[in-house]
Design a protein around this motif. Sequence first.
Motif, short mmCIF file in Angstrom:
data_model
loop_
_atom_site.label_atom_id
_atom_site.label_comp_id
_atom_site.label_asym_id
_atom_site.label_seq_id
_atom_site.Cartn_x
_atom_site.Cartn_y
_atom_site.Cartn_z
N ILE A 152 -6.61 16.05 107.64
CA ILE A 152 -7.53 15.51 108.35
C ILE A 152 -8.51 16.52 109.09
O ILE A 152 -9.33 15.67 109.56
CB ILE A 152 -7.12 13.91 109.20
N ASP A 153 -8.34 17.71 109.16
CA ASP A 153 -9.14 18.81 110.04
C ASP A 153 -10.18 19.03 108.49
O ASP A 153 -10.95 20.14 109.09
CB ASP A 153 -8.20 19.85 110.28
N THR B 209 -15.67 3.64 106.50
CA THR B 209 -16.54 4.99 106.30
C THR B 209 -15.44 6.18 106.93
O THR B 209 -16.36 6.68 107.12
CB THR B 209 -17.25 4.83 106.64
N THR B 210 -14.68 5.68 107.37
CA THR B 210 -13.58 7.57 108.03
C THR B 210 -12.63 7.13 108.26
O THR B 210 -12.15 6.02 108.14
CB THR B 210 -14.10 7.46 109.44
N THR B 211 -11.58 8.73 107.64
CA THR B 211 -11.10 8.53 107.91
C THR B 211 -9.85 7.57 109.11
O THR B 211 -8.91 6.86 108.74
CB THR B 211 -10.49 10.07 107.98
N SER B 212 -10.18 7.53 110.18
CA SER B 212 -9.56 7.25 111.27
C SER B 212 -9.84 4.91 111.35
O SER B 212 -8.44 4.22 111.39
CB SER B 212 -10.61 7.47 112.90
N PHE C 234 -11.04 17.45 105.64
CA PHE C 234 -10.93 16.23 104.34
C PHE C 234 -11.49 14.76 105.68
O PHE C 234 -10.74 14.80 105.99
CB PHE C 234 -10.75 15.78 103.70
N GLU C 235 -12.90 14.67 104.90
CA GLU C 235 -13.34 12.88 105.56
C GLU C 235 -12.85 12.32 104.44
O GLU C 235 -13.06 12.26 103.65
CB GLU C 235 -14.51 12.71 106.08
N LYS D 272 -15.65 18.84 105.46
CA LYS D 272 -16.32 19.21 106.56
C LYS D 272 -17.02 19.81 106.41
O LYS D 272 -16.82 21.16 105.71
CB LYS D 272 -14.74 18.88 108.00
N ALA E 17 -13.42 11.84 99.14
CA ALA E 17 -12.65 12.49 100.04
C ALA E 17 -13.63 13.44 100.65
O ALA E 17 -13.94 14.71 99.31
CB ALA E 17 -11.22 13.70 99.79
N THR E 18 -14.32 14.10 101.34
CA THR E 18 -15.29 15.16 101.87
C THR E 18 -14.86 15.88 102.63
O THR E 18 -14.42 15.82 103.92
CB THR E 18 -16.23 14.48 102.14
N SER F 67 -12.35 8.22 102.93
CA SER F 67 -13.56 6.90 103.39
C SER F 67 -13.52 6.03 101.84
O SER F 67 -12.47 6.91 100.91
CB SER F 67 -14.95 6.79 103.57
#
Length: 149
Positions: A96-97, A77-80, A99-100, A119, A116-117, A102
Amino acid sequence: MYNKFSKQSHKFKGFTLIELMVTIAIVAILAAIALPSYQNYIKRSNIKAAQTDLVTLSLVFENYYQRNLSYPNQDYTTTSALSASTAFPQWSASKIDIFEFSSTKVDSGKGYELKATAKDSSNLKGCILKLSNTNLRTATTSCDGKTTW
């Protein structure tokens, strides 16, 4: 005879206030035209970077499929979560700053959809890029006004 009280002409060097104001006005007009174009260029470059990250992640998913004969059977659910996964150590997102990223499993793990959503803190708020295992590429109209890429 030399008259020390005679009028001597003085030539001043420099700009008049009017010349300076005209120059400032011209620079302001050029800046007003250039700034929106530059901001649009930055938006498009961020979208292209996110698209490249999605394609790269898709290649990593396909590599996973080649090794395991199945796609990952879980959602990230997340980039991390994608970056920390032991299944995808070779992938890292470049934006990453902004887009997020998943992933979602499709059809009980027989496919995937990558997303890619943008932020909310970015200037691309509402932009969502998607890429599926069938190479279907969609986008919201907030992403430069196009729905496919």
